[in-house]
Scaffold this motif. Structure first.
Motif, short mmCIF file in Angstrom:
data_model
loop_
_atom_site.label_atom_id
_atom_site.label_comp_id
_atom_site.label_asym_id
_atom_site.label_seq_id
_atom_site.Cartn_x
_atom_site.Cartn_y
_atom_site.Cartn_z
N ALA A 13 0.86 -1.18 0.00
CA ALA A 13 0.00 0.00 0.00
C ALA A 13 0.90 1.23 0.00
O ALA A 13 1.34 1.69 1.05
CB ALA A 13 -0.92 0.00 1.21
N GLY A 14 1.22 1.72 -1.18
CA GLY A 14 2.12 2.86 -1.29
C GLY A 14 3.53 2.46 -0.86
O GLY A 14 4.08 1.47 -1.33
N ALA A 15 4.09 3.20 0.07
CA ALA A 15 5.45 2.93 0.57
C ALA A 15 5.45 1.90 1.70
O ALA A 15 6.49 1.62 2.28
CB ALA A 15 6.09 4.23 1.03
N ARG A 16 4.28 1.37 2.05
CA ARG A 16 4.19 0.42 3.16
C ARG A 16 3.73 -0.94 2.66
O ARG A 16 3.15 -1.06 1.60
CB ARG A 16 3.24 0.96 4.24
CG ARG A 16 3.75 2.29 4.80
CD ARG A 16 3.16 2.69 6.09
NE ARG A 16 3.42 1.84 7.21
CZ ARG A 16 4.53 1.85 7.95
NH1 ARG A 16 5.52 2.63 7.64
NH2 ARG A 16 4.65 1.06 9.00
N ARG A 17 4.00 -1.94 3.45
CA ARG A 17 3.55 -3.30 3.17
C ARG A 17 2.65 -3.77 4.30
O ARG A 17 2.80 -3.32 5.44
CB ARG A 17 4.72 -4.24 2.99
CG ARG A 17 5.60 -4.32 4.21
CD ARG A 17 6.86 -5.09 3.99
NE ARG A 17 6.66 -6.47 4.40
CZ ARG A 17 7.57 -7.40 4.28
NH1 ARG A 17 8.72 -7.14 3.73
NH2 ARG A 17 7.33 -8.63 4.68
N ILE A 18 1.73 -4.66 4.01
CA ILE A 18 0.84 -5.25 5.00
C ILE A 18 1.19 -6.72 5.09
O ILE A 18 1.17 -7.44 4.09
CB ILE A 18 -0.64 -5.08 4.61
CG1 ILE A 18 -0.98 -3.63 4.30
CG2 ILE A 18 -1.54 -5.65 5.70
CD1 ILE A 18 -0.85 -2.68 5.45
N ASP A 19 1.54 -7.18 6.31
CA ASP A 19 1.88 -8.57 6.55
C ASP A 19 0.86 -9.22 7.46
O ASP A 19 0.36 -8.58 8.39
CB ASP A 19 3.24 -8.70 7.26
CG ASP A 19 4.40 -8.21 6.42
OD1 ASP A 19 4.28 -8.17 5.19
OD2 ASP A 19 5.45 -7.87 7.01
#
Length: 131
Positions: A13-19
């Motif tokens: 999600a943009g510059a972030r990741r979801i784990d």
């Protein structure tokens, strides 16, 4: 105490990741902590981190199950289910190793025919090996 957790990247999600994160920990602080401060906890939830390696802020939330083995000022011995929210910092030590503090807020309610609930705060230092 000690614990182990596994994470799987679910989305970017943009510059972030979801784990998705799944973990288990055992805490025994009989000698150095408050009386009854020992439990086993399992959790599953989502954690957000920067997509690029390096120093970063992490946060997450999910569900948790906790078994308290000792009598404390917050919980009676027994099983509890509830939720958690966590935030922390991560510092890269090597390309596949990072470390940093996590602050986790837990709200749990007793299982079975007992009544009672409690809120706990846990400060932990994590070492993460990135596979």
């Amino acid at each position: 105490g000690a614990g182990v957790a596994l994470a799987q990247r679910m989305a970017d999600a943009g510059a972030r990741r979801i784990d998705f994160e799944l973990g288990l920990e055992q805490q025994v602080l009989e000698e150095s902590g408050p009386s009854g401060d020992e439990w086993t906890r399992a959790w599953a939830g989502l954690r957000s981190a920067a997509r690029e390696p390096g120093s970063q802020f992490l946060y997450g939330a999910g569900i948790t199950w906790l078994r308290s083995q000792g009598r404390s000022s917050f919980l009676e011995p027994g099983d509890y289910g509830g939720g958690y929210a966590t935030g922390g910092l991560s510092f890269e030590l090597a390309p596949a190793l990072s470390t940093g503090p996590d602050l986790t807020f837990l709200f749990v309610d007793s299982e079975g025919n007992r009544s009672g609930s409690g809120a706990l705060v846990e400060l932990a230092w994590r070492f993460t090996w990135h596979l």
